[in-house]
Design a protein around this motif. Structure first.
Motif, PDB file in Angstrom:
ATOM      1  N   GLY A   1       0.792  -1.220   0.000  1.00 40.79           N
ATOM      2  CA  GLY A   1       0.000   0.000   0.000  1.00 40.79           C
ATOM      3  C   GLY A   1       0.829   1.277   0.000  1.00 40.79           C
ATOM      4  O   GLY A   1       2.012   1.281   0.332  1.00 40.79           O
ATOM      5  N   TYR A   2       0.197   2.366  -0.428  1.00 40.54           N
ATOM      6  CA  TYR A   2       0.827   3.689  -0.429  1.00 40.54           C
ATOM      7  C   TYR A   2      -0.255   4.738  -0.221  1.00 40.54           C
ATOM      8  O   TYR A   2      -1.454   4.435  -0.323  1.00 40.54           O
ATOM      9  N   SER A   3       0.149   5.949   0.076  1.00 47.56           N
ATOM     10  CA  SER A   3      -0.810   7.033   0.331  1.00 47.56           C
ATOM     11  C   SER A   3      -1.292   7.599  -1.003  1.00 47.56           C
ATOM     12  O   SER A   3      -0.562   8.330  -1.679  1.00 47.56           O
ATOM     13  N   TYR A   4      -2.520   7.272  -1.356  1.00 54.61           N
ATOM     14  CA  TYR A   4      -3.063   7.595  -2.683  1.00 54.61           C
ATOM     15  C   TYR A   4      -2.948   9.084  -3.016  1.00 54.61           C
ATOM     16  O   TYR A   4      -2.401   9.458  -4.056  1.00 54.61           O
ATOM     17  N   ALA A   5      -3.474   9.955  -2.176  1.00 55.94           N
ATOM     18  CA  ALA A   5      -3.485  11.385  -2.471  1.00 55.94           C
ATOM     19  C   ALA A   5      -2.078  11.970  -2.501  1.00 55.94           C
ATOM     20  O   ALA A   5      -1.749  12.784  -3.377  1.00 55.94           O
ATOM     21  N   ILE A   6      -1.252  11.571  -1.560  1.00 54.04           N
ATOM     22  CA  ILE A   6       0.123  12.079  -1.502  1.00 54.04           C
ATOM     23  C   ILE A   6       0.891  11.675  -2.750  1.00 54.04           C
ATOM     24  O   ILE A   6       1.616  12.480  -3.348  1.00 54.04           O
ATOM     25  N   VAL A   7       0.740  10.418  -3.164  1.00 55.03           N
ATOM     26  CA  VAL A   7       1.408   9.961  -4.378  1.00 55.03           C
ATOM     27  C   VAL A   7       0.848  10.700  -5.588  1.00 55.03           C
ATOM     28  O   VAL A   7       1.589  11.077  -6.501  1.00 55.03           O
ATOM     29  N   GLY A   8      -0.456  10.950  -5.578  1.00 51.21           N
ATOM     30  CA  GLY A   8      -1.069  11.701  -6.678  1.00 51.21           C
ATOM     31  C   GLY A   8      -0.479  13.094  -6.816  1.00 51.21           C
ATOM     32  O   GLY A   8      -0.210  13.560  -7.933  1.00 51.21           O
ATOM     33  N   ILE A   9      -0.258  13.761  -5.700  1.00 52.24           N
ATOM     34  CA  ILE A   9       0.350  15.103  -5.718  1.00 52.24           C
ATOM     35  C   ILE A   9       1.798  15.013  -6.175  1.00 52.24           C
ATOM     36  O   ILE A   9       2.294  15.875  -6.916  1.00 52.24           O
ATOM     37  N   ASN A  10       2.468  13.945  -5.772  1.00 49.65           N
ATOM     38  CA  ASN A  10       3.847  13.724  -6.201  1.00 49.65           C
ATOM     39  C   ASN A  10       3.918  13.547  -7.718  1.00 49.65           C
ATOM     40  O   ASN A  10       4.844  14.043  -8.376  1.00 49.65           O
ATOM     41  N   LEU A  11       2.929  12.869  -8.281  1.00 53.19           N
ATOM     42  CA  LEU A  11       2.890  12.676  -9.730  1.00 53.19           C
ATOM     43  C   LEU A  11       2.529  13.970 -10.460  1.00 53.19           C
ATOM     44  O   LEU A  11       2.910  14.157 -11.617  1.00 53.19           O
ATOM     45  N   THR A  12       1.812  14.854  -9.796  1.00 51.28           N
ATOM     46  CA  THR A  12       1.587  16.184 -10.355  1.00 51.28           C
ATOM     47  C   THR A  12       2.924  16.894 -10.539  1.00 51.28           C
ATOM     48  O   THR A  12       3.178  17.532 -11.563  1.00 51.28           O
ATOM     49  N   GLU A  13       3.779  16.779  -9.538  1.00 50.78           N
ATOM     50  CA  GLU A  13       5.113  17.395  -9.626  1.00 50.78           C
ATOM     51  C   GLU A  13       5.908  16.791 -10.778  1.00 50.78           C
ATOM     52  O   GLU A  13       6.630  17.499 -11.491  1.00 50.78           O
ATOM     53  N   MET A  14       5.758  15.484 -10.991  1.00 52.57           N
ATOM     54  CA  MET A  14       6.463  14.825 -12.089  1.00 52.57           C
ATOM     55  C   MET A  14       5.974  15.345 -13.434  1.00 52.57           C
ATOM     56  O   MET A  14       6.775  15.683 -14.318  1.00 52.57           O
ATOM     57  N   ALA A  15       4.655  15.420 -13.599  1.00 47.38           N
ATOM     58  CA  ALA A  15       4.080  15.918 -14.851  1.00 47.38           C
ATOM     59  C   ALA A  15       4.502  17.366 -15.088  1.00 47.38           C
ATOM     60  O   ALA A  15       4.854  17.751 -16.209  1.00 47.38           O
ATOM     61  N   TYR A  16       4.477  18.158 -14.035  1.00 47.07           N
ATOM     62  CA  TYR A  16       4.862  19.572 -14.122  1.00 47.07           C
ATOM     63  C   TYR A  16       6.326  19.713 -14.541  1.00 47.07           C
ATOM     64  O   TYR A  16       6.654  20.523 -15.420  1.00 47.07           O
ATOM     65  N   SER A  17       7.206  18.937 -13.950  1.00 44.88           N
ATOM     66  CA  SER A  17       8.631  19.049 -14.268  1.00 44.88           C
ATOM     67  C   SER A  17       8.919  18.619 -15.704  1.00 44.88           C
ATOM     68  O   SER A  17       9.767  19.208 -16.382  1.00 44.88           O
ATOM     69  N   LEU A  18       8.209  17.601 -16.189  1.00 41.32           N
ATOM     70  CA  LEU A  18       8.392  17.152 -17.572  1.00 41.32           C
ATOM     71  C   LEU A  18       7.899  18.203 -18.563  1.00 41.32           C
ATOM     72  O   LEU A  18       8.475  18.388 -19.631  1.00 41.32           O
ATOM     73  N   LEU A  19       6.823  18.892 -18.186  1.00 37.57           N
ATOM     74  CA  LEU A  19       6.336  19.992 -19.020  1.00 37.57           C
ATOM     75  C   LEU A  19       7.330  21.136 -19.016  1.00 37.57           C
ATOM     76  O   LEU A  19       7.661  21.700 -20.068  1.00 37.57           O
ATOM     77  N   LYS A  20       7.841  21.473 -17.844  1.00 35.81           N
ATOM     78  CA  LYS A  20       8.736  22.612 -17.691  1.00 35.81           C
ATOM     79  C   LYS A  20      10.034  22.438 -18.464  1.00 35.81           C
ATOM     80  O   LYS A  20      10.516  23.387 -19.106  1.00 35.81           O
ATOM     81  N   ASN A  21      10.609  21.236 -18.426  1.00 39.86           N
ATOM     82  CA  ASN A  21      11.899  21.050 -19.096  1.00 39.86           C
ATOM     83  C   ASN A  21      11.769  20.684 -20.581  1.00 39.86           C
ATOM     84  O   ASN A  21      12.763  20.427 -21.256  1.00 39.86           O
ATOM     85  N   GLY A  22      10.539  20.658 -21.080  1.00 41.75           N
ATOM     86  CA  GLY A  22      10.328  20.426 -22.504  1.00 41.75           C
ATOM     87  C   GLY A  22      10.203  18.974 -22.910  1.00 41.75           C
ATOM     88  O   GLY A  22       9.968  18.672 -24.088  1.00 41.75           O
ATOM     89  N   ALA A  23      10.324  18.053 -21.956  1.00 36.36           N
ATOM     90  CA  ALA A  23      10.268  16.630 -22.282  1.00 36.36           C
ATOM     91  C   ALA A  23       8.910  16.197 -22.817  1.00 36.36           C
ATOM     92  O   ALA A  23       8.801  15.201 -23.533  1.00 36.36           O
ATOM     93  N   LEU A  24       7.854  16.954 -22.500  1.00 34.68           N
ATOM     94  CA  LEU A  24       6.498  16.593 -22.927  1.00 34.68           C
ATOM     95  C   LEU A  24       6.192  17.009 -24.372  1.00 34.68           C
ATOM     96  O   LEU A  24       5.119  16.699 -24.888  1.00 34.68           O
TER      97      LEU A  24
END
Length: 293
Positions: free
Chosen positions: A201-224
């Protein structure tokens, strides 16, 4: 040494004559061949950017920095600079689409960044409504007894008040969570249920927010860019960013259970491994990372 000499000779001599011969044979300049022959989407737009940045003409170099409102004029200027006839509608259309993708990506990043900068405010009625909506989407058969409650831990927040968990990603983190729960409700509930696994198990909402940071960073650095240029023929919108986030949530859950981590204490290690996997996928110019409704 030989490769260096060849590179010098090609760049300074052979390339010019090769381009001249091809134009003579095809009746088209390099840009016409590029935009007319390359596959639509990321391959065409990213190749165009590389080509424009190498040009000595200011109108071409500046084209990759064009704003949405200037795209139409920029297309005309490029065609005039390269002496391309207006009747070449295919070139005109393809250039217009690529420039919209480029300007749209920049605008999307600014919109995402602005949303990220908005702190969650418990005094803001709209913020509170979205938070309660998240609860109702994920826990339809259980009433929230109070705004400040340990029940929030049931959907993966750290404490009695979720607002403290949004500090890093601001309102963007909440909007992403709500979007996934609203558009992929059954998947969201299933993943929430899996997140309560006694061993994995893992903390669903916390991991979800963490994945927001991942999506944001990929957008920011142009990888998306490859993904977004393949997904939309024109201006990438916030909707497309949210859809990519949904892909990350769904795929991370699969990845986590396939990897079978020793404990949640190793989350950062596996999170980074997943991040590297996604970055690797985004190197492919034909990549499309979305879920289907």
């Amino acid at each position: 040494m030989l490769a260096h000499v060849w590179g010098f000779l090609y760049s300074n001599y052979f390339r010019f004559w090769l381009k001249w011969i091809l134009r003579l044979l095809t009746g088209k300049c390099e840009l016409q061949r590029l935009l007319g022959g390359a596959e639509a989407g990321a391959r065409r737009t990213l190749s165009m950017v590389s080509s424009f940045l190498m040009k000595s003409f200011a109108v071409l170099r500046n084209a990759v920095h064009v704003e949405e409102a200037e795209v139409e004029k920029c297309v005309r200027d490029v065609m005039k600079e390269k002496k391309i006839e207006q009747k070449d509608t295919r070139f005109k259309t393809n250039l217009h689409i690529s420039l919209l993708q480029i300007s749209g990506y920049k605008k999307l990043y600014l919109n995402v960044e602005n949303l990220r900068k908005v702190p969650y405010d418990s005094e803001n009625e709209e913020h509170e409504e979205q938070l309660i909506e998240l609860w109702n989407l994920l826990m339809p058969h259980e009433n929230l007894k109070a705004r400040i409650s340990k029940q929030w831990c049931d959907i993966g927040f750290q404490g009695d008040d979720p607002k403290t968990d949004f500090r890093g990603m601001g309102l963007l983190g909440l909007v992403n969570l709500v979007y996934f729960s609203k558009h992929y409700t059954s998947e969201a509930r299933q993943i929430l249920s899996r997140s309560n696994h006694p061993k994995l198990g893992y903390s669903y909402a916390i991991v979800g927010i963490n994945l927001t940071e991942m999506a944001y960073s990929l957008l920011k650095n142009g990888a998306l860019k490859p993904h977004l240029y393949n997904v939309v023929s024109g201006l990438p919108q916030m909707e497309h960013f949210h859809q990519f986030y949904c892909y990350l949530v769904y795929e991370f859950d699969k990845f986590w259970f396939e990897e079978e981590p020793e404990s949640i204490m190793h989350f950062n290690q596996y999170r980074e491994k997943f991040h590297e996997k996604i970055k690797g996928l985004l190197l492919d110019y034909s990549v499309v990372l979305t879920l289907q409704d």
